[in-house]
Design a protein around this motif. Sequence first.
Motif, PDB file in Angstrom:
ATOM      1  N   UNK A   1      43.835   8.539  49.106  1.00  0.00           N
ATOM      2  CA  UNK A   1      45.279   8.718  49.019  1.00  0.00           C
ATOM      3  C   UNK A   1      45.827   8.110  47.730  1.00  0.00           C
ATOM      4  N   UNK A   2      47.086   8.388  47.461  1.00  0.00           N
ATOM      5  CA  UNK A   2      47.668   7.979  46.183  1.00  0.00           C
ATOM      6  C   UNK A   2      47.658   6.470  45.984  1.00  0.00           C
ATOM      7  N   UNK A   3      47.842   5.715  47.038  1.00  0.00           N
ATOM      8  CA  UNK A   3      47.836   4.253  46.914  1.00  0.00           C
ATOM      9  C   UNK A   3      46.453   3.660  47.069  1.00  0.00           C
ATOM     10  N   UNK A   4      45.510   4.470  47.541  1.00  0.00           N
ATOM     11  CA  UNK A   4      44.170   3.978  47.818  1.00  0.00           C
ATOM     12  C   UNK A   4      44.021   3.420  49.220  1.00  0.00           C
ATOM     13  N   UNK A   5      45.082   3.493  50.010  1.00  0.00           N
ATOM     14  CA  UNK A   5      45.075   2.879  51.326  1.00  0.00           C
ATOM     15  C   UNK A   5      44.155   3.597  52.303  1.00  0.00           C
ATOM     16  N   UNK A   6      44.024   4.908  52.161  1.00  0.00           N
ATOM     17  CA  UNK A   6      43.164   5.653  53.074  1.00  0.00           C
ATOM     18  C   UNK A   6      42.219   6.560  52.302  1.00  0.00           C
ATOM     19  N   UNK A   7      41.079   6.817  52.913  1.00  0.00           N
ATOM     20  CA  UNK A   7      40.068   7.672  52.292  1.00  0.00           C
ATOM     21  C   UNK A   7      39.236   8.325  53.376  1.00  0.00           C
ATOM     22  N   UNK A   8      38.519   9.349  52.994  1.00  0.00           N
ATOM     23  CA  UNK A   8      37.614   9.995  53.927  1.00  0.00           C
ATOM     24  C   UNK A   8      36.413  10.550  53.165  1.00  0.00           C
ATOM     25  N   UNK A   9      35.364  10.854  53.903  1.00  0.00           N
ATOM     26  CA  UNK A   9      34.101  11.270  53.306  1.00  0.00           C
ATOM     27  C   UNK A   9      33.482  12.425  54.088  1.00  0.00           C
TER      28      UNK A   9
ATOM     29  N   UNK B   1      28.693   9.901  54.023  1.00  0.00           N
ATOM     30  CA  UNK B   1      29.328   8.768  54.684  1.00  0.00           C
ATOM     31  C   UNK B   1      28.356   7.607  54.801  1.00  0.00           C
ATOM     32  N   UNK B   2      28.825   6.435  54.396  1.00  0.00           N
ATOM     33  CA  UNK B   2      27.976   5.254  54.435  1.00  0.00           C
ATOM     34  C   UNK B   2      27.152   5.048  53.179  1.00  0.00           C
ATOM     35  N   UNK B   3      27.109   6.045  52.297  1.00  0.00           N
ATOM     36  CA  UNK B   3      26.318   5.914  51.060  1.00  0.00           C
ATOM     37  C   UNK B   3      27.210   5.953  49.811  1.00  0.00           C
ATOM     38  N   UNK B   4      28.318   6.662  49.874  1.00  0.00           N
ATOM     39  CA  UNK B   4      29.227   6.794  48.732  1.00  0.00           C
ATOM     40  C   UNK B   4      30.520   6.042  49.024  1.00  0.00           C
ATOM     41  N   UNK B   5      31.136   5.523  47.967  1.00  0.00           N
ATOM     42  CA  UNK B   5      32.414   4.836  48.093  1.00  0.00           C
ATOM     43  C   UNK B   5      33.369   5.336  47.020  1.00  0.00           C
ATOM     44  N   UNK B   6      34.540   5.763  47.449  1.00  0.00           N
ATOM     45  CA  UNK B   6      35.565   6.221  46.514  1.00  0.00           C
ATOM     46  C   UNK B   6      36.574   5.100  46.300  1.00  0.00           C
ATOM     47  N   UNK B   7      37.074   4.977  45.080  1.00  0.00           N
ATOM     48  CA  UNK B   7      38.081   3.961  44.785  1.00  0.00           C
ATOM     49  C   UNK B   7      38.926   4.439  43.609  1.00  0.00           C
ATOM     50  N   UNK B   8      40.004   3.720  43.371  1.00  0.00           N
ATOM     51  CA  UNK B   8      40.883   4.089  42.259  1.00  0.00           C
ATOM     52  C   UNK B   8      41.599   2.864  41.731  1.00  0.00           C
ATOM     53  N   UNK B   9      41.969   2.946  40.469  1.00  0.00           N
ATOM     54  CA  UNK B   9      42.749   1.899  39.817  1.00  0.00           C
ATOM     55  C   UNK B   9      43.912   2.617  39.139  1.00  0.00           C
ATOM     56  N   UNK B  10      45.046   2.645  39.810  1.00  0.00           N
ATOM     57  CA  UNK B  10      46.192   3.385  39.267  1.00  0.00           C
ATOM     58  C   UNK B  10      46.706   2.768  37.970  1.00  0.00           C
ATOM     59  N   UNK B  11      46.520   1.467  37.817  1.00  0.00           N
ATOM     60  CA  UNK B  11      46.949   0.824  36.585  1.00  0.00           C
ATOM     61  C   UNK B  11      46.177   1.330  35.383  1.00  0.00           C
TER      62      UNK B  11
ATOM     63  N   UNK C   1      44.718   4.408  35.548  1.00  0.00           N
ATOM     64  CA  UNK C   1      44.659   5.867  35.696  1.00  0.00           C
ATOM     65  C   UNK C   1      43.215   6.358  35.814  1.00  0.00           C
ATOM     66  N   UNK C   2      42.439   5.637  36.603  1.00  0.00           N
ATOM     67  CA  UNK C   2      41.004   5.918  36.696  1.00  0.00           C
ATOM     68  C   UNK C   2      40.548   5.892  38.151  1.00  0.00           C
ATOM     69  N   UNK C   3      39.616   6.768  38.463  1.00  0.00           N
ATOM     70  CA  UNK C   3      39.062   6.833  39.808  1.00  0.00           C
ATOM     71  C   UNK C   3      37.553   6.744  39.714  1.00  0.00           C
ATOM     72  N   UNK C   4      36.925   6.344  40.803  1.00  0.00           N
ATOM     73  CA  UNK C   4      35.489   6.121  40.800  1.00  0.00           C
ATOM     74  C   UNK C   4      34.840   6.717  42.057  1.00  0.00           C
ATOM     75  N   UNK C   5      33.586   7.067  41.903  1.00  0.00           N
ATOM     76  CA  UNK C   5      32.758   7.415  43.047  1.00  0.00           C
ATOM     77  C   UNK C   5      31.447   6.662  42.886  1.00  0.00           C
ATOM     78  N   UNK C   6      31.258   5.653  43.707  1.00  0.00           N
ATOM     79  CA  UNK C   6      30.034   4.860  43.678  1.00  0.00           C
ATOM     80  C   UNK C   6      29.035   5.506  44.626  1.00  0.00           C
ATOM     81  N   UNK C   7      27.876   5.835  44.070  1.00  0.00           N
ATOM     82  CA  UNK C   7      26.832   6.486  44.858  1.00  0.00           C
ATOM     83  C   UNK C   7      25.718   5.497  45.103  1.00  0.00           C
TER      84      UNK C   7
END
Length: 126
Positions: free
Chosen positions: A52-60, A65-75, A77-83
């Motif tokens: 979500x826009x604030x990073x508060x919620x996510x889905x996979x 599921x359980x292997x990848x992690x999504x995150x973001x840093x709005x400050x 303007x960057x998003x990540x997918x950790x595998x």
Amino acid sequence: QLQLVESGGGLVQPGGSLRLTCAASGLALDYYAIGWFRQAPGKEREGVSCISSSGRSSNYADSVKGRFTISRDNGKNTMYLQMYSPKPEDTAVYYCAARWEPTNQAICATSIMDYWGKGTLVTVSS
């Protein structure tokens, strides 16, 4: 206009780890849901994860599921997918995409995203 550029793809061994980055420019991401999608050779593009826009919620997707992690840093303007522990079946071109979503919900789908990056290739192989 929002521009998205993915990076961080490459060759990774099964069981290793890899972090994909999606850098945005042109607009602030504060009201955009962000999704990661992938497309393997001969297959349709599929959703991997959404945040979500604030990073508060996510889905996979169940497959990651359980292997990848999504995150973001709005400050930044960057998003990540950790595998973590990637598998050969994770081999694909990975795309990030953005969708105007001011209600702060993690809702993403291939057909409703507003902006797309050009993708980065991830190959999982020993």
